[in-house]
Design a protein around this motif. Structure first.
Motif, short mmCIF file in Angstrom:
data_model
loop_
_atom_site.label_atom_id
_atom_site.label_comp_id
_atom_site.label_asym_id
_atom_site.label_seq_id
_atom_site.Cartn_x
_atom_site.Cartn_y
_atom_site.Cartn_z
N THR A 194 78.05 20.69 7.95
CA THR A 194 76.73 20.83 8.57
C THR A 194 75.73 19.92 7.86
O THR A 194 75.77 19.77 6.63
N ASP A 195 74.85 19.28 8.63
CA ASP A 195 73.79 18.45 8.05
C ASP A 195 72.78 19.37 7.37
O ASP A 195 71.94 19.98 8.02
N LEU A 196 72.87 19.48 6.05
CA LEU A 196 72.05 20.44 5.32
C LEU A 196 70.58 20.05 5.31
O LEU A 196 69.70 20.91 5.29
N LEU A 197 70.31 18.76 5.34
CA LEU A 197 68.92 18.31 5.34
C LEU A 197 68.24 18.68 6.65
O LEU A 197 67.13 19.21 6.68
N GLN A 198 68.94 18.43 7.75
CA GLN A 198 68.39 18.73 9.07
C GLN A 198 68.24 20.24 9.27
O GLN A 198 67.34 20.70 9.96
N ASN A 199 69.12 21.01 8.68
CA ASN A 199 69.12 22.46 8.84
C ASN A 199 68.50 23.20 7.66
O ASN A 199 68.71 24.41 7.50
N SER A 200 67.76 22.49 6.82
CA SER A 200 67.25 23.08 5.58
C SER A 200 66.32 24.27 5.84
O SER A 200 66.36 25.27 5.10
N ASP A 201 65.48 24.20 6.89
CA ASP A 201 64.57 25.32 7.18
C ASP A 201 65.34 26.58 7.52
O ASP A 201 65.02 27.69 7.05
N ARG A 202 66.36 26.43 8.32
CA ARG A 202 67.18 27.58 8.70
C ARG A 202 67.93 28.13 7.49
O ARG A 202 68.00 29.35 7.28
N LEU A 210 73.55 40.92 14.35
CA LEU A 210 72.50 39.90 14.30
C LEU A 210 72.70 38.95 13.12
O LEU A 210 72.47 37.74 13.24
N LEU A 211 73.16 39.51 11.99
CA LEU A 211 73.40 38.67 10.80
C LEU A 211 74.50 37.65 11.04
O LEU A 211 74.52 36.58 10.42
N ASP A 212 75.42 37.96 11.95
CA ASP A 212 76.48 36.99 12.29
C ASP A 212 75.89 35.71 12.86
O ASP A 212 76.49 34.63 12.73
N LEU A 213 74.73 35.81 13.51
CA LEU A 213 74.06 34.63 14.07
C LEU A 213 73.21 33.91 13.04
O LEU A 213 72.80 32.76 13.26
N VAL A 214 72.92 34.60 11.93
CA VAL A 214 72.01 34.06 10.92
C VAL A 214 72.76 33.48 9.73
O VAL A 214 72.51 32.34 9.31
N LEU A 215 73.69 34.24 9.18
CA LEU A 215 74.34 33.85 7.93
C LEU A 215 75.64 33.11 8.20
O LEU A 215 76.74 33.60 7.95
N PHE A 216 75.47 31.91 8.72
CA PHE A 216 76.63 31.02 8.92
C PHE A 216 76.11 29.60 9.04
O PHE A 216 74.92 29.36 9.27
N LEU A 217 77.01 28.63 8.83
CA LEU A 217 76.66 27.22 9.01
C LEU A 217 77.26 26.74 10.32
O LEU A 217 78.46 26.93 10.56
N PRO A 218 76.45 26.13 11.20
CA PRO A 218 76.92 25.75 12.54
C PRO A 218 78.21 24.92 12.52
O PRO A 218 79.08 25.11 13.36
N GLU A 219 78.33 24.00 11.55
CA GLU A 219 79.51 23.14 11.48
C GLU A 219 80.23 23.28 10.14
O GLU A 219 80.85 22.33 9.65
N GLY A 220 80.14 24.46 9.57
CA GLY A 220 80.82 24.70 8.30
C GLY A 220 80.25 23.83 7.20
O GLY A 220 79.06 23.52 7.16
N GLU A 228 80.35 35.66 2.64
CA GLU A 228 80.80 34.68 1.64
C GLU A 228 81.69 33.62 2.29
O GLU A 228 81.59 32.42 1.99
N LYS A 229 82.55 34.05 3.19
CA LYS A 229 83.48 33.13 3.83
C LYS A 229 82.76 32.16 4.78
O LYS A 229 83.05 30.95 4.79
N ASN A 230 81.87 32.70 5.61
CA ASN A 230 81.24 31.89 6.66
C ASN A 230 79.97 31.17 6.23
O ASN A 230 79.54 30.22 6.90
N PHE A 231 79.38 31.60 5.11
CA PHE A 231 78.08 31.05 4.75
C PHE A 231 78.01 30.53 3.31
O PHE A 231 77.74 29.35 3.08
N LEU A 232 78.29 31.39 2.34
CA LEU A 232 78.06 31.01 0.94
C LEU A 232 79.03 29.94 0.45
O LEU A 232 78.60 28.93 -0.12
N LYS A 233 80.30 30.14 0.71
CA LYS A 233 81.28 29.15 0.24
C LYS A 233 81.14 27.81 0.95
O LYS A 233 81.13 26.75 0.30
N PRO A 234 81.04 27.76 2.28
CA PRO A 234 80.81 26.47 2.94
C PRO A 234 79.52 25.80 2.48
O PRO A 234 79.47 24.57 2.41
N LEU A 235 78.52 26.61 2.15
CA LEU A 235 77.26 26.03 1.69
C LEU A 235 77.44 25.36 0.33
O LEU A 235 76.90 24.28 0.10
N HIS A 236 78.22 25.98 -0.55
CA HIS A 236 78.54 25.36 -1.84
C HIS A 236 79.20 24.00 -1.63
O HIS A 236 78.80 22.99 -2.23
N VAL A 237 80.23 24.00 -0.80
CA VAL A 237 80.97 22.75 -0.54
C VAL A 237 80.04 21.70 0.07
O VAL A 237 80.04 20.53 -0.33
#
Length: 592
Positions: free
Chosen positions: A466-474, A453-463, A506-515
């Protein structure tokens, strides 16, 4: 003079045998009779019709007077009181024609008048002809069921284009006469319903289904119009609500004729023959949904309903109706909350956590929450959006753990809305908390099921792009979930499995989010600098939506708001990474 012309035709026909009447005689009688009515000689025409010597002539030719007679009655109704006597004469003529004319020919003549009317004249015409039509139908020997069905279908087809009064004032005024007419029509049908019921009581194997079928068709049409969109709440100042009375009569008729409507896809039908199944499949989805709403929410006829079904079965049967109502009302911006009310009624009968996950194998159990999400995100009416959200939460609460898990996965994949996804992630967090704090282990929100289930949650749709403003709630909901897991679950216990999959997170969510944060902040800071240096009025695109023309100050305010959102995400991200680092270091120290 019109009366003299009529008398001449009558005298000529009196000496003829019935079989010798010609088409010319019919035409001359109609023209002379019409002229009498138009010239105000209704009293003289009545005398001619009442004359016993003219009985055979009227039997064969009288129905030709229906059209001019209806026109005159409706016209006199609009005149002053001085012409009331002429209208009374016309009504007596109509009554005489009903008693004397050939029922078959008179039936066609009456039906023709209903068919040809339109607009404001529909209800007055129908009201005028209902009693004569009922009398004629009761006289018919052959094709009675067909004739009753044809009459009811014709009447409903004429009424359907009329707008349904909604407000208290509209209902009280009843400008077009629809409220009064609907109740007159249901009274018109009563003798035929009673005939069916009487025959059913005589024999448990009632075989003459034609009349019953026609009457049920009428009931189904009445449920779709006007009852589906009628205002049915009790209104102060209206002693007897016309649509509530109409709804009661329709439900009573349905119940009397033993129509059982509770069934669902995949189960056998309760119709008594194939004809009924065809009616249901083709025409009655809206009608059945309305019938269910009237019984379970408005409680019309509920005392006649068998109270032997389990709450889960009632919900299962009603899911199709709820789905139909969502499409009819919410997605078309109606102010009614029929689907949510019916859904709530079914759900409140159930205990929390009692609905088995196997129910999600029925397509309606997936379609309805998806439809509620559409209402929550697309409907312009606030109270419907809020109620849909409440119903979605109530629906989730009723499922067992596996059902909640399956529903969460489905909604995360299909909602396509960051706000809804953020809401679902919060609900996942709540279930994880219950699993970790309960005495017994819940396998669906721990270990390998949770990792999936976390695989569907802790990732950015477009790495990182991803439009962070549009996806800020998620994103914020995902970070808060991850922060909770890191705080609550020790690496040594690893009940949630988060520590096993930390590298993947970290690979799919945290690092792409930093970038992505660095890219987004740089972009918006550059925009702010540009706007300050070039102060003009122009449009701005935010979260893929082009905003209306704004002053530079307004644009700067929007841009600063976006930067604040990025700062908030960044602060939570930093806190999550700090917690991970502390927990990892503590585990390493413990191992040493």
């Amino acid at each position: 003079m019109a009366v003299d012309e009529l008398q001449a035709i009558i005298q000529r026909c009196q000496i003829l045998e019935e079989s010798d009447f010609r088409g010319e005689d019919f035409n001359l009688f109609q023209v002379a009779g019409q002229k009498c009515l138009e010239d105000g000689y209704a009293a003289q025409l009545l005398e001619v019709i009442q004359n016993e010597k003219n009985k055979v002539i009227i039997k064969n030719m009288g129905w030709n007077l229906i059209s001019p007679l209806v026109r005159c009655i409706l016209a006199y109704k609009q005149e002053d009181d001085k012409r009331d006597d002429k209208r009374e004469h016309c009504l007596k003529i109509l009554d005489q024609l009903v008693q004397l004319c050939n029922p078959k020919e008179l039936f066609l003549g009456l039906l023709e008048q209903i068919e040809q009317t339109s607009g404001e004249k529909v209800c007055p015409t129908v009201m005028l002809l209902l009693q004569p039509l009922q009398t004629v139908l009761l006289k018919l020997q052959n094709k009675k069921a067909y004739s009753v069905g044809l009459s009811l279908a014709m009447i409903m087809n004429q009424l359907t284009p009329l707008p349904v009064p909604y407000t208290k004032q509209q209902i009280q005024e009843d400008k077009l006469g629809l409220c009064q007419c609907c109740n007159a029509v249901v009274d018109f049908a009563k003798p035929f319903v009673n005939e069916v019921v009487k025959n059913m009581e005589k024999s448990s194997e009632y075989n003459d289904m034609e009349l019953k079928e026609e009457l049920l068709k009428f009931c189904m049409k009445s449920l779709k119009y006007p009852l589906l969109t009628a205002q049915l709440e009790q209104l102060e100042g209206i002693e007897e609500h016309p649509f509530r009375h109409f709804a009661t009569e329709i439900i009573v008729s349905v119940v009397k004729m033993n129509y059982i409507f509770l069934h669902h896809k995949g189960k056998r039908s309760y119709w008594e023959n194939q004809e009924f199944e065809d009616i249901e499949r083709k025409n009655s989805a809206d009608s059945l949904a309305c019938l269910s709403y009237l019984m379970f929410v408005q409680h019309f006829g509920i005392n006649c309903f068998p109270m032997v079904f389990s709450p889960s079965y009632l919900l299962q049967c009603n899911m199709t109706h709820i789905e139909v109502l969502v499409v009819v009302f919410c997605l078309f911006a109606s102010f009614f909350s029929h689907p949510q009310d019916l859904f709530e009624n079914c759900l409140l009968r159930m205990e929390d956590n009692s609905l088995l996950h196997q129910y999600l194998e029925f397509r309606d159990f997936i379609n309805v929450p998806q439809d509620l999400v559409k209402v929550m995100t697309l409907c312009p009416i606030e109270h419907l959006r809020k109620k849909s959200l409440n119903m979605l939460q109530l629906f989730i609460d009723k499922f067992d753990a596996e059902g909640k898990y399956t529903l969460f996965r489905c909604l995360l994949k299909t909602s396509n809305h960051a706000g809804v996804e953020g809401y679902i992630i919060q609900k996942i967090k709540d279930q994880i908390h219950l699993s970790l704090t309960k005495a017994h282990d819940n396998v669906w929100f721990t270990r390998h099921h949770l990792i999936s289930l976390l695989d569907l949650v802790l990732f950015l749709p477009e790495g990182a792009e991803t439009d962070l403003l549009q996806n800020s709630d998620r994103i914020m909901a995902s970070l808060n979930l991850l922060r909770y897991l890191v705080i609550k679950d020790c690496e040594s216990d690893n009940q949630t499995g988060v520590w096993t999959t930390l590298a993947k997170i970290e690979k799919n969510f945290l690092k792409p989010l930093h970038v992505g944060l660095n890219m987004s902040k740089a972009h918006y800071e550059a925009e702010i600098k540009n706007k300050r240096e070039n102060r003009r009025v122009y449009s701005l695109t935010v979260s893929e939506e082009k905003m209306p023309a704004m002053t530079t100050e307004m644009q700067l305010q929007v841009l600063h708001s976006a930067l604040f959102t990025f700062d908030l995400i960044e602060s939570v991200l930093a806190r999550v990474e700090e917690l991970i680092e502390v927990k990892v270091k503590a585990a390493m120290d413990e191992n040493i």
